[in-house]
Design an enzyme around this catalytic site. Structure first.
Site, PDB file in Angstrom:
ATOM      1  N   SER A  26      48.031  37.083  46.781  1.00 19.44           N
ATOM      2  CA  SER A  26      48.935  37.350  45.287  1.00 19.44           C
ATOM      3  C   SER A  26      48.278  38.061  44.545  1.00 19.44           C
ATOM      4  O   SER A  26      48.629  38.476  43.787  1.00 19.44           O
ATOM      5  CB  SER A  26      47.894  35.414  44.893  1.00 19.44           C
ATOM      6  OG  SER A  26      46.363  35.786  44.665  1.00 19.44           O
ATOM      7  N   GLU A  27      47.235  38.725  45.324  1.00 16.97           N
ATOM      8  CA  GLU A  27      46.610  39.929  44.361  1.00 16.97           C
ATOM      9  C   GLU A  27      45.231  40.409  45.195  1.00 16.97           C
ATOM     10  O   GLU A  27      45.338  39.914  46.288  1.00 16.97           O
ATOM     11  CB  GLU A  27      45.994  39.924  43.154  1.00 16.97           C
ATOM     12  CG  GLU A  27      46.946  38.778  42.208  1.00 16.97           C
ATOM     13  CD  GLU A  27      46.269  38.824  40.687  1.00 16.97           C
ATOM     14  OE1 GLU A  27      45.356  40.229  40.236  1.00 16.97           O
ATOM     15  OE2 GLU A  27      45.901  38.173  40.252  1.00 16.97           O
ATOM     16  N   CYS A  28      45.835  42.408  44.656  1.00 18.18           N
ATOM     17  CA  CYS A  28      45.175  43.289  45.763  1.00 18.18           C
ATOM     18  C   CYS A  28      43.557  43.524  44.452  1.00 18.18           C
ATOM     19  O   CYS A  28      45.005  43.970  43.352  1.00 18.18           O
ATOM     20  CB  CYS A  28      46.015  44.455  46.577  1.00 18.18           C
ATOM     21  SG  CYS A  28      46.621  43.319  48.396  1.00 18.18           S
ATOM     22  N   THR A  72      48.331  44.095  37.184  1.00 18.56           N
ATOM     23  CA  THR A  72      47.732  42.748  35.875  1.00 18.56           C
ATOM     24  C   THR A  72      46.507  43.264  35.533  1.00 18.56           C
ATOM     25  O   THR A  72      45.954  44.358  36.584  1.00 18.56           O
ATOM     26  CB  THR A  72      47.805  41.312  36.776  1.00 18.56           C
ATOM     27  OG1 THR A  72      47.796  41.035  35.464  1.00 18.56           O
ATOM     28  CG2 THR A  72      46.286  41.286  37.641  1.00 18.56           C
TER      29      THR A  72
END
Length: 294
Positions: free
Chosen positions: A46-48, A70
């Site tokens: 979903s994010e790094c 983001t």
């Protein structure tokens, strides 16, 4: 070809495979934003999180979803600092200042408990004035699922999300998000995510239950456990659930519908006209992996 090593951590969990997975690049100074975006897309989390040097703080953190950068990521912060502390092995608790797109934030680490704490930006709320029936339909519900005692609002402690108060845990099982519909329904903040919450919980030790449906342009459908949105939940508790209180110490559960049990500690307090929030959690290390850049 350029080979990049990513550490893999699961945030807000005490066992591998639980909580929220994240890829971490500890030395991202030589990477461009486009390369970070490509790595996040390849990794598929979903994010790094990417650690970079900063001129204004101890370090700079950048966060990328598969589809976009983001401004702030709670679970990415917990994973990034856990990876950094595993390398540095401090003997005593410490505090650091991290530069993010949401501002410079205070972080803490306690080596005795492996807990990472993260202060977030002061909470902001705006009323949701759009198509509520359409928004509920976009996650597979109708207005009978709403907890009518509480308002639907946009909230932010660094990233905008829509807080949807839901009546019961049974309604959480029915949710089927259609994220591509979100931007057309969230006209005030088209890039916002949608975050249903409930005061009914699975664990008697928790005060709130949540799910998190990612923004329509993020490339992700659902985020298992979201530290930033849990920070908004803590502020929402003081603003709307317990408006007579000056502070709150909460445990929030999330990820259970995805089979990724996670828990976030949240402290919220009134400071003048503002509500300040801090979250905390642990991260569990997994196997590092490599990706290729052209």
């Amino acid at each position: 070809m350029k080979t990049i090593t990513l550490a893999r951590y699961d945030a807000f969990a005490d066992a591998p495979g639980m909580g929220n997975p994240c890829g971490v690049v500890l030395e991202a100074e030589g990477l461009t934003g486009a390369e970070m975006q490509q790595l996040a897309f390849q990794a598929g989390f979903s994010e790094c999180a990417f650690l970079c040097p900063s001129d204004t703080a101890d370090l700079r953190l950048r966060f990328f979803m598969p589809g976009k950068e983001t401004s702030l990521c709670g679970h990415g912060t917990v994973c990034a600092l856990s990876a950094l502390m595993a390398r540095q092995a401090p003997a005593a608790p410490l505090t650091l200042r991290a530069e993010t797109l949401a501002g410079v934030l205070n972080l803490g680490y306690d080596p005795a408990t492996r807990m990472v704490s993260m202060e977030q930006a002061p909470a902001r709320f705006e009323p949701f004035q759009g198509d509520l029936a359409g928004l509920l339909d976009a996650i597979g519900l109708d207005k009978t699922a709403l907890d009518s005692r509480l308002p639907v609002v946009y909230g932010s402690t660094g990233s905008w999300t829509v807080i949807l108060p839901i009546r019961s845990l049974e309604d959480f099982k029915k949710m089927r998000p259609q994220n591509k519909r979100f931007p057309g329904l969230l006209t005030a903040h088209p890039g916002a995510s949608v975050h249903p919450l409930c005061t009914e919980t699975l664990s008697p030790d928790c005060q709130l239950h949540g799910r998190h449906f990612s923004a329509g342009d993020s490339g992700v459908t659902e985020d298992p456990v979201t530290g930033t949105a849990c920070g908004v939940m803590g502020a929402y508790w003081l603003a709307y659930i317990a408006p007579g209180e000056n502070q709150a110490d909460l445990s929030i559960e999330q990820g259970q519908e995805m089979g990724r049990d996670g828990h976030v500690r949240v402290w919220a307090r009134r400071q003048g006209e503002e509500i300040q929030v801090k979250i905390a959690g642990r991260a569990v290390a997994g196997q590092p992996f490599t990706l290729q850049l052209p």
